[in-house]
Design a protein around this motif. Structure first.
Motif, PDB file in Angstrom:
ATOM      1  N   LYS A  56      -0.609 -13.430  -0.375  1.00  0.00           N
ATOM      2  CA  LYS A  56      -2.009 -13.430  -0.847  1.00  0.00           C
ATOM      3  C   LYS A  56      -2.801 -12.318  -0.170  1.00  0.00           C
ATOM      4  N   ASP A  57      -2.503 -12.038   1.096  1.00  0.00           N
ATOM      5  CA  ASP A  57      -3.202 -10.967   1.810  1.00  0.00           C
ATOM      6  C   ASP A  57      -2.821  -9.606   1.227  1.00  0.00           C
ATOM      7  N   ILE A  58      -1.541  -9.435   0.900  1.00  0.00           N
ATOM      8  CA  ILE A  58      -1.118  -8.157   0.291  1.00  0.00           C
ATOM      9  C   ILE A  58      -1.811  -7.986  -1.065  1.00  0.00           C
ATOM     10  N   PRO A 100       3.477  -0.422   7.979  1.00  0.00           N
ATOM     11  CA  PRO A 100       2.945  -1.301   6.921  1.00  0.00           C
ATOM     12  C   PRO A 100       1.950  -0.625   5.987  1.00  0.00           C
ATOM     13  N   THR A 101       1.101   0.277   6.500  1.00  0.00           N
ATOM     14  CA  THR A 101       0.101   0.870   5.599  1.00  0.00           C
ATOM     15  C   THR A 101       0.761   1.823   4.597  1.00  0.00           C
ATOM     16  N   GLN A 102       1.895   2.432   4.993  1.00  0.00           N
ATOM     17  CA  GLN A 102       2.644   3.275   4.050  1.00  0.00           C
ATOM     18  C   GLN A 102       3.203   2.407   2.920  1.00  0.00           C
ATOM     19  N   ALA A 103       3.741   1.232   3.284  1.00  0.00           N
ATOM     20  CA  ALA A 103       4.300   0.353   2.250  1.00  0.00           C
ATOM     21  C   ALA A 103       3.206  -0.159   1.313  1.00  0.00           C
ATOM     22  N   ILE A 104       2.031  -0.422   1.860  1.00  0.00           N
ATOM     23  CA  ILE A 104       0.910  -0.870   0.997  1.00  0.00           C
ATOM     24  C   ILE A 104       0.569   0.240  -0.006  1.00  0.00           C
ATOM     25  N   LEU A 105       0.486   1.487   0.478  1.00  0.00           N
ATOM     26  CA  LEU A 105       0.117   2.571  -0.449  1.00  0.00           C
ATOM     27  C   LEU A 105       1.259   2.849  -1.435  1.00  0.00           C
ATOM     28  N   ASP A 106       2.497   2.637  -1.008  1.00  0.00           N
ATOM     29  CA  ASP A 106       3.624   2.790  -1.936  1.00  0.00           C
ATOM     30  C   ASP A 106       3.560   1.719  -3.031  1.00  0.00           C
ATOM     31  N   MET A 107       3.253   0.479  -2.621  1.00  0.00           N
ATOM     32  CA  MET A 107       3.163  -0.603  -3.615  1.00  0.00           C
ATOM     33  C   MET A 107       1.982  -0.356  -4.554  1.00  0.00           C
TER      34      MET A 107
END
Ligand code: CP
Length: 313
Positions: free
Chosen positions: A20-22, A139-146
């Motif tokens: 939910k946070d993602i 983690p912030t790289q994965a968020i921007l990738d998603m």
């Protein structure tokens, strides 16, 4: 007014991070992407909040996009770079962080060459965002990738993502795996056997050593560079041989006759893991990832600082 907040105080790792946070961070990031399209790309959301960017390892994209995200949100921002600091005079890491944080700073975005331990969040009362910790997580790289995948495809659930290259030393791979699996995507990794962690299947991903098989399977490929700086001794015979087996070349993609999306977190080593003709093609969303990095980091800082409000709409 509806206010939604994150369950987590920090963003340290995507391993175990609530779905939910993602989702909230991604939804909010798309709203900030609209802000970046306005003539005046600035909102007052974090006015009065002081943030320090503590970088103990080199960076181009992450550091600039964190700083830009903070400025776009009207936060007060200061930068620390290890190479020009009193660490060079023998000051310890802990003293350095404690001294900086005693200046009443509310958030710190940190890049370190080693795992960020949870203990670090306990000796100082400030929100911590992991901007990449050694070979552990980014983690912030994965968020921007998603976010970039969601922008391209409209959804993440069921997407097939191939991650190619030096998985062993890649914090980007690890955070992408945790984040993407949590969001319902499928992940398969590919690279030389000695650059794939032995226990990788325990994370819930498949492995192939055949790049052509991966290209046939995947909707998008995330290409990683060989991290020679984290290898004690050379782990690939030569860059030429690496390129032949695992390089994303224009000719190799052309043989597959499918429109696969190409991603790369940067920095790229053109002519090794990716050819220029691919990196600069319409299939590549590499520069979209960089822009989404600013929107994602605006969202992360904003959500960690208080939450989403429908007043943004
Ligand atoms: N993707 C990424 O972390 O790039 P930088 O090392 O330049 O920040």
């Amino acid at each position: 007014m509806i206010i939604k907040t994150l369950k987590q105080k920090h963003l340290l790792f995507l391993k175990g991070y609530p779905k939910k946070d993602i989702e909230l961070i991604l939804d909010t990031a798309f709203k900030f992407l609209e802000v970046l399209d306005r003539p005046i790309k600035k909102v007052p959301s974090l006015k009065g909040v002081t943030i320090v960017n503590l970088f103990f390892e080199n960076s181009t994209r992450t550091r600039i996009s964190f700083e830009l995200a903070q400025k776009r949100l009207s936060a007060d921002t200061v930068n620390f770079s290890a190479s020009s600091s009193s660490l060079k005079k023998g000051e310890s890491f802990k003293d350095t962080v404690q001294n900086i944080m005693s200046m009443k700073i509310m958030m710190r975005c940190m890049r370190t060459p080693h795992l960020i331990s949870k203990a670090l969040t306990e000796f100082i009362d400030a929100v911590v965002v992991n901007a990449g910790d050694g070979a552990h997580e980014h983690p912030t790289q994965a968020i921007l990738d998603m976010m970039s995948l969601k922008e391209k495809f409209g959804y993440l659930r069921g997407l097939k993502i191939g991650i190619v290259g030096d998985i062993l030393h890649s914090r980007v791979a690890r955070s992408n795996i945790y984040g993407l699996l949590n969001m319902g995507a499928e992940v398969k990794v590919c690279g030389p056997p000695n650059l794939i962690p032995i226990n990788i299947k325990d994370l819930g991903v498949d492995v192939t050593f055949d790049l052509d098989e991966l290209i046939e399977w995947a909707d998008a490929l995330n290409i990683l560079r060989i991290q020679k700086e984290r290898m004690g001794q050379p782990l690939i015979p030569s860059t030429r041989e690496y390129r032949l087996s695992f390089g994303i070349t224009f000719e190799r993609l052309k043989n597959h006759k499918k429109e696969i999306i190409i991603m790369h977190p940067g920095p790229m080593n053109r002519g090794v893991e990716i050819d220029s003709k691919v990196a600069d093609s319409d299939q590549a969303i590499i520069l979209d990832q960089v822009l989404n990095g600013v929107a994602s980091r605006m969202s992360i800082l904003y959500c960690l600082c208080g939450g989403y409000s429908d007043e943004m709409e």
